[in-house]
Design an enzyme around this catalytic site. Structure first.
Site, PDB file in Angstrom:
ATOM      1  N   ASP A  81     -10.910   5.262  -4.963  1.00 17.99           N
ATOM      2  CA  ASP A  81      -9.526   5.629  -5.235  1.00 17.99           C
ATOM      3  C   ASP A  81      -8.736   4.457  -5.803  1.00 17.99           C
ATOM      4  OD1 ASP A  81      -8.769   8.349  -4.887  1.00 17.99           O
ATOM      5  OD2 ASP A  81      -9.211   8.191  -2.765  1.00 17.99           O
ATOM      6  N   HIS A 130      -3.783   8.150  -1.953  1.00 15.05           N
ATOM      7  CA  HIS A 130      -5.103   8.375  -1.376  1.00 15.05           C
ATOM      8  C   HIS A 130      -5.706   7.060  -0.886  1.00 15.05           C
ATOM      9  CE1 HIS A 130      -5.658  12.143  -4.164  1.00 15.05           C
ATOM     10  NE2 HIS A 130      -4.664  12.264  -3.327  1.00 15.05           N
ATOM     11  N   TYR A 135      -6.502   5.681   3.529  1.00 13.80           N
ATOM     12  CA  TYR A 135      -7.671   5.197   4.266  1.00 13.80           C
ATOM     13  C   TYR A 135      -7.315   3.973   5.107  1.00 13.80           C
ATOM     14  CZ  TYR A 135     -10.063   8.352   1.089  1.00 13.80           C
ATOM     15  OH  TYR A 135     -10.453   9.463   0.386  1.00 13.80           O
TER      16      TYR A 135
END
Length: 316
Positions: free
Chosen positions: A65, A99, A103
């Site tokens: 990403d 995105h 994480y």
């Protein structure tokens, strides 16, 4: 010097630009509104191998990403057909950054600072993971406009899925539900990104001569085979320790076919949805459990349900 041209959304060259913009803005979300800490009880029950898989797949997804947000979308912008298309790419670029950041929110909830350092050290040095990032990034910087679009679709609709398998598997076993909620929101975004970029690819591909099309398809399938071969190695590296490798490879081939469908091509592998682990497919199709992440900032930001992805999601 030519006059600067204002963007006019009331005069559209391509209605798909407006439809995609509206879909993406309707789906807007932020990781900070999802209660990840509610998954800590599940996380404490995980064994060492299961924790290792979760950490590494999310490290790999962070890398991909990051690539999309920093290089991928920027590589597509010079070849836009309409002003509205660039606006759509601006939206996609921002959400790829969301995105990548999400994480880190997962890591900060589940892992210690030392573990986080180890995860990123592994991500930034693992040769198999770095191979696919470098392969895609090389195309972004040196490929033709159509090659860049293929690389983007292969990344978003295929290469991400070795990582997506893990949270969807655990969701199917009623574990890490809020972590999986983030993944399902990312999946929903990537579905739109892949179909939109695949549609723009098809516009350019259809302008090629028959001979040029055949040459391009040969390049495209060679790339897919190369990426799949590397992805097999990556899947063994991650999943042999928990015994999921064969199931993950089926999932990968199924999504490689989806990537080809986005590009207007016929599926390559024999794997279908019926061959994928039903627990994982159920994880994709389960509606979101959090219907209103934005209630604290006003009803104008209500977030809709995550719906099951169908074959029609890959077609305009």
């Amino acid at each position: 010097m030519e006059n600067y041209k204002a963007i006019n959304w009331n005069n559209l060259e391509d209605q798909i630009d407006k439809a995609t913009w509206e879909k993406l803005t309707e789906q807007f979300w932020l990781d900070t509104r999802i209660p990840l800490s509610n998954d800590l009880a599940d996380w404490r029950e995980f064994g060492e191998n299961d924790r290792d898989v979760v950490a590494k797949v999310f490290g790999g997804l962070t890398l991909l990403d990051t690539l999309q947000s920093q290089d991928g979308v920027a590589a597509l912008k010079p070849d836009i057909r309409t002003q509205q298309e660039e606006a759509v790419f601006n939206n996609i670029e921002f959400m790829e950054s969301v995105h990548a950041k999400s994480y880190s929110s997962i890591f900060s909830t589940l892992n210690t600072p030392k573990e986080i350092e180890e995860i990123f050290a592994w991500t930034d040095s693992n040769e198999i993971l770095q191979y696919k990032a470098k392969k895609i990034n090389e195309i972004y910087h040196t490929g033709s406009p159509l090659q860049k679009k293929v690389a983007s679709v292969f990344l978003e609709t295929f290469l991400f899925y070795s990582g997506f398998y893990t949270p969807l598997y655990w969701l199917g076993h009623n574990k890490l539900a809020n972590v999986a909620e983030i993944i399902k929101l990312i999946l929903r975004d990537e579905s739109v990104h892949g179909t939109y970029i695949g549609y723009k690819f098809q516009l350019g591909f259809n302008e090629l001569s028959e001979e040029q099309q055949e040459e391009f398809k040969a390049w495209m399938y060679e790339l897919l085979y190369d990426l799949y071969e590397n992805e097999e190695k990556y899947t063994h590296l991650l999943y042999d320790q928990v015994g999921w490798t064969d199931d993950v490879l089926v999932f990968l081939r199924y999504n490689a076919n989806k990537a080809l469908m986005n590009l207007g091509m016929d599926p390559l592998f024999p794997d279908t949805a019926e061959d994928v682990n039903p627990v994982v497919m159920n994880g994709i199709s389960t509606s979101t459990s959090n219907h209103d992440f934005f209630s604290q900032v006003g009803n104008g930001y209500l977030l809709g349900n995550v719906e099951a992805m169908q074959d029609s999601d890959y077609e305009f």
